[in-house]
Scaffold this active site. Sequence first.
Site, PDB file in Angstrom:
ATOM      1  N   GLY A 163       0.798  -1.215   0.000  1.00 42.69           N
ATOM      2  CA  GLY A 163       0.000   0.000   0.000  1.00 42.69           C
ATOM      3  C   GLY A 163       0.832   1.266   0.000  1.00 42.69           C
ATOM      4  CB  CYS A 164      -0.290   4.712   0.707  1.00 49.66           C
ATOM      5  SG  CYS A 164      -1.775   4.698  -0.328  1.00 49.66           S
ATOM      6  CE1 TYR A 165       4.725  -0.509   4.644  1.00 49.31           C
ATOM      7  CE2 TYR A 165       2.336  -0.485   4.902  1.00 49.31           C
ATOM      8  CZ  TYR A 165       3.529  -1.177   4.869  1.00 49.31           C
ATOM      9  OH  TYR A 165       3.533  -2.534   5.057  1.00 49.31           O
ATOM     10  CG  PHE A 373       1.589   8.959   5.946  1.00 47.42           C
ATOM     11  CD1 PHE A 373       2.303   9.081   7.124  1.00 47.42           C
ATOM     12  CD2 PHE A 373       1.528  10.057   5.097  1.00 47.42           C
ATOM     13  CE1 PHE A 373       2.942  10.268   7.449  1.00 47.42           C
ATOM     14  CE2 PHE A 373       2.156  11.243   5.412  1.00 47.42           C
ATOM     15  CZ  PHE A 373       2.866  11.351   6.596  1.00 47.42           C
TER      16      PHE A 373
END
Length: 391
Positions: A163-165, A373
């Site tokens: 994901g985004c992190y 994050f």
Amino acid sequence: MESLKEMRKAQMSEGPAAILAIGTANPDNVYMQADYPDYYFKMTKSEHMTELKDKFRTLCEKSMIRKRHMCFSEEFLKANPEVCKHMGKSLNARQDIAVVETPRLGNEAAVKAIKEWGQPKSSITHLIFCSSAGVDMPGADYQLTRILGLNPSVKRMMIYQQGCYAGGTVLRLAKDLAENNKGSRVLVVCSELTAPTFRGPSPDAVDSLVGQALFADGAAALVVGADPDSSIERALYYLVSASQMLLPDSDGAIEGHIREEGLTVHLKKDVPALFSGNIDTPLVEAFKPLGISDWNSIFWIAHPGGPAILDQIEEKLGLKEDKLRASKHVMSEYGNMSSSCVLFVLDEMRSRSLQDGKSTTGEGLDWGVLFGFGPGLTVETIVLRSVPIEA
């Protein structure tokens, strides 16, 4: 035993890892955010959900986004109506496009990064490929190695479903590889698509609309290596330290689950507050060794997860309005491209610093922070050292 120590020492670099080049790529399909609510509800045959469409339009208007790029074409969506349903059994159709487009888009970014680096691709010793799309065996790392024509002995690492992190994760891993394998050059590629997550609206899943309003497709590639040869290479940023942290009381705040219907993403309303409320902890720990506690004295490369996250971080830390300018620009022009997004921000930072005549690649400042994050909730913190911009 002494010879073992000498061998170990010989394997390690003398200095910290550095980012030597950056390349980015996006699909050709461009969607203007102002027009997207009409397009989205038309393609998903949901125009009768007028109240939900009004909510979605409000989300789009408040998103900070001007445009987004996506690999899905109108022709693909018409040919695959199950993808347009909220929970249509569509994993096969999603996979068919993701397993092709993920390495293809990653290759496009990698070619740009290697061209900027200026050295033969045969000098790439390691490959880190990161994506939340197109899980397959062999993976996108293998596909990219073949498409790009890397040495078959390149040491590969495939990272799926972070994901985004993960834009911070790949830098942390690349730093460790570069500093513990003297002379190595690591190609880092993040290639992210909305192919797994695109779906029609549902009154029972309003949180799903947030992702539909924010997520987009993009790939970023970096070349990372320690002890750059100044006669043929140039550092853009040094990776000084890297850490990861799970935020307290954040279980289930962001989740993604692969199902027959694709990758379902679930977001809780308190995600921005959880990030902003805990951001000072990793920040203090990372910069305490440097004696830095003024957060306006450093440059910022923050993952632009959404407007509320950026706004609340600004407020929590008392940041000046221009501190998150690079993050907001990327959010505006590209949307949230998951792990690749923060690397776009890094590219924007160095480009804007050069265009504005700043003295360093960090807007004239020496020290900076890169934040990733994402699910967990997880925070990746990278301390960066900028380099002087030659006049």
